[in-house]
Design a protein around this motif. Structure first.
Motif, PDB file in Angstrom:
ATOM      1  N   UNK A  87       0.901  -1.346  -0.050  1.00 34.73           N
ATOM      2  CA  UNK A  87      -0.049  -0.142  -0.027  1.00 34.73           C
ATOM      3  C   UNK A  87       0.977   1.125  -0.022  1.00 34.73           C
ATOM      4  N   UNK A  88       1.861   1.114   0.756  1.00 34.67           N
ATOM      5  CA  UNK A  88       2.741   2.253   0.753  1.00 34.67           C
ATOM      6  C   UNK A  88       3.494   2.709  -0.480  1.00 34.67           C
ATOM      7  N   UNK A  89       3.987   1.633  -1.204  1.00 31.05           N
ATOM      8  CA  UNK A  89       4.716   1.905  -2.573  1.00 31.05           C
ATOM      9  C   UNK A  89       3.569   2.290  -3.616  1.00 31.05           C
ATOM     10  N   UNK A  90       2.287   1.762  -3.399  1.00 30.90           N
ATOM     11  CA  UNK A  90       1.250   2.346  -4.633  1.00 30.90           C
ATOM     12  C   UNK A  90       1.033   3.792  -4.340  1.00 30.90           C
ATOM     13  N   UNK A  91       1.161   4.134  -3.023  1.00 26.25           N
ATOM     14  CA  UNK A  91       0.647   5.630  -2.650  1.00 26.25           C
ATOM     15  C   UNK A  91       1.844   6.637  -3.403  1.00 26.25           C
ATOM     16  N   UNK A  92       3.223   5.933  -3.070  1.00 28.55           N
ATOM     17  CA  UNK A  92       4.055   6.994  -3.741  1.00 28.55           C
ATOM     18  C   UNK A  92       4.189   7.074  -5.327  1.00 28.55           C
ATOM     19  N   UNK A  93       3.719   5.718  -6.117  1.00 29.39           N
ATOM     20  CA  UNK A  93       3.734   5.818  -7.423  1.00 29.39           C
ATOM     21  C   UNK A  93       2.750   7.105  -7.845  1.00 29.39           C
ATOM     22  N   UNK A  94       1.571   6.758  -7.013  1.00 27.43           N
ATOM     23  CA  UNK A  94       0.455   7.742  -7.461  1.00 27.43           C
ATOM     24  C   UNK A  94       0.888   9.227  -7.351  1.00 27.43           C
ATOM     25  N   UNK A  95       1.680   9.562  -6.333  1.00 22.64           N
ATOM     26  CA  UNK A  95       2.123  10.963  -6.169  1.00 22.64           C
ATOM     27  C   UNK A  95       2.983  11.359  -7.347  1.00 22.64           C
ATOM     28  N   UNK A  96       3.956  10.572  -7.329  1.00 21.47           N
ATOM     29  CA  UNK A  96       4.852  10.746  -8.425  1.00 21.47           C
ATOM     30  C   UNK A  96       4.580  10.925 -10.067  1.00 21.47           C
ATOM     31  N   UNK A  97       3.320  10.134 -10.211  1.00 23.67           N
ATOM     32  CA  UNK A  97       2.787  10.236 -11.595  1.00 23.67           C
ATOM     33  C   UNK A  97       1.912  11.596 -11.528  1.00 23.67           C
ATOM     34  N   UNK A  98       1.350  11.917 -10.426  1.00 24.76           N
ATOM     35  CA  UNK A  98       0.432  13.444 -10.660  1.00 24.76           C
ATOM     36  C   UNK A  98       1.530  14.639 -10.561  1.00 24.76           C
TER      37      UNK A  98
END
Length: 435
Positions: free
Chosen positions: A417-428
């Motif tokens: 969950x933590x890794x997915x949250x980071x990827x989403x923030x980077x994409x935005x």
């Protein structure tokens, strides 16, 4: 109370020696005729006021105590006095320092005490109408010598217990105990010893004790249920100040002042104390047992207390000073008294059951049929010894392993969950135009 030599008695004896017996006196009406004068009354018999005042002389018309044995548990009855010839039929010593037959006085101070007591109970006199005579002059005496204080090598409580057993085993019908411990409680060994006497139909008579000797209230054995405790009165029938005491266990009162006693060496003394009142009552018990051999001990005691004369200043019946009243020997022997089925002075057996925590009665028999239950299955036997500090198979299988699985899974999910949250923030962040 320890006695002293009686000056009044000595004066009477001296007068007797001076006057002599029969003296011819001329008849005034006929000087030629000589008549024999009436003999002077014996001064010793005259001094025994209790014989007439308490109905003893009248009781002798019916009974003089024949066939009855009185055990005197005291300091021993002297061998020498003529008043005891034919009276003492057996004896023993329980003090460890006396003679085997109980006839050697024990104690430097109290050695004569047993003889004084015995003479009041059953002395034979020195002639048909002379010398000291006991209340039951045809009764037999058992002499059991005990020692008080340092005059014995055997503990006092043990002496009394042994004396009670011996007296019963040697045919005592009445036991006299002119002694006190000055304490209400008694040694537990006395339970069985006194029960032994009661179970063998023996009347036990006990002195109440004397204020003059430090007894403010009755002490054992006068506190034992079932004994007949005797208080003392003076010559006028009033409670003795020095030679008596008080207590709720007192049964009757008898003379305890200006008494006579025959010493072990034959000397006659005057003395006072309930130690003398008790053998007077023990002698009356012997008169009753001789006149009414069909009566058990409870009914002998009942006759004595029910025929007693209530004291004028008594506050109740029984009274803590006089008990049921002043003894009346003639009435005790001759009166019509309803019978009883229990000792009116109480039951030692019941007392023991209440206060000694005796064995309880047998458990009641069950009234219903008991139900049989199936036995529980046997417990699993461990195959090998294990340490209580190490996990068992069951704790690993059902506790530790599942807990570790849930813990690892939770950690992995958390990391994902933590890794997915980071990827989403980077994409935005990459789609946002810069300014």
């Amino acid at each position: 109370m320890i006695a002293r030599a009686g000056a009044a008695v000595a004066a009477l004896l001296a007068a007797f020696l001076l006057t002599g017996a029969a003296v011819p006196v001329p008849d005034v009406a006929d000087p030629d005729v000589e008549v024999e004068a009436t003999p002077e009354p014996d001064p010793v018999r005259s001094a025994q006021y209790w014989l007439d005042d308490y109905g003893i002389s009248d009781a002798w018309k019916t009974s003089r105590g024949a066939g009855v044995r009185i055990a005197i548990i005291d300091t021993g009855i002297g061998r020498g006095p003529v008043e005891f010839q034919g009276a003492v039929v057996d004896g023993t010593d329980v003090s460890g320092v006396g003679a085997d037959d109980g006839r050697t006085p024990v104690g430097a101070v109290d050695g004569d005490h047993g003889s004084w007591v015995a003479s009041l109970a059953a002395a034979r006199g020195t002639g048909e109408d002379t010398g000291m005579i006991g209340v039951a002059p045809e009764a037999q005496l058992l002499s059991i010598s005990v020692g008080f204080g340092a005059s014995a090598t055997v503990p006092f409580s043990e002496q009394i217990a042994d004396a009670m057993y011996w007296a019963v085993d040697h045919g005592a019908d009445v036991i006299n105990l002119s002694l006190t411990t000055n304490m209400p409680d008694w040694d537990q060994s006395w339970d069985d010893a006194f029960l032994y006497a009661f179970d063998h139909d023996v009347v036990v008579v006990v002195a109440a004790g004397n204020r003059g000797s430090g007894t403010s209230r009755v002490g054992a054995p006068a506190t034992i249920p079932g004994v007949l405790t005797v208080a003392g009165v003076d010559r006028d029938g009033e409670a003795s100040v020095e030679a008596s005491t008080q207590g709720i266990t007192i049964g009757v009162a008898a003379p305890s002042e200006q008494l006579l006693g025959v010493s072990a060496d034959g000397d006659l003394v005057e003395w006072s104390g309930t130690s003398g009142a008790a053998p007077i009552v023990a002698g009356i018990a012997a008169l009753v047992r001789s006149a009414h051999p069909e009566l058990d001990a409870a009914n002998v005691i009942n006759r004595i207390i029910r025929t007693a004369d209530p004291a004028e200043d008594a506050t109740a019946v029984p009274d803590p000073i006089y008990g049921y009243g002043l003894v009346d020997a003639a009435a005790a022997v001759e009166a019509d008294v309803p019978s009883v089925t229990a000792n009116p002075m109480g039951s030692l057996k019941d007392w023991i059951r209440l206060y000694r925590r005796a064995d309880a009665t047998p458990a009641p028999t069950p009234t219903s049929t008991p139900i049989a239950l199936d036995p529980l299955p046997p417990a699993d036997v461990p195959t090998r010894a294990t340490s209580p500090l190490l996990p068992s198979r069951e704790t690993l299988l059902y506790g530790s392993v599942p807990l570790m699985g849930f813990t690892v899974g939770g950690i992995l999910i958390g990391l994902g969950v933590t890794a997915a949250v980071r990827r989403i923030r980077l994409a935005r962040a990459s789609r946002t135009p810069s300014r």
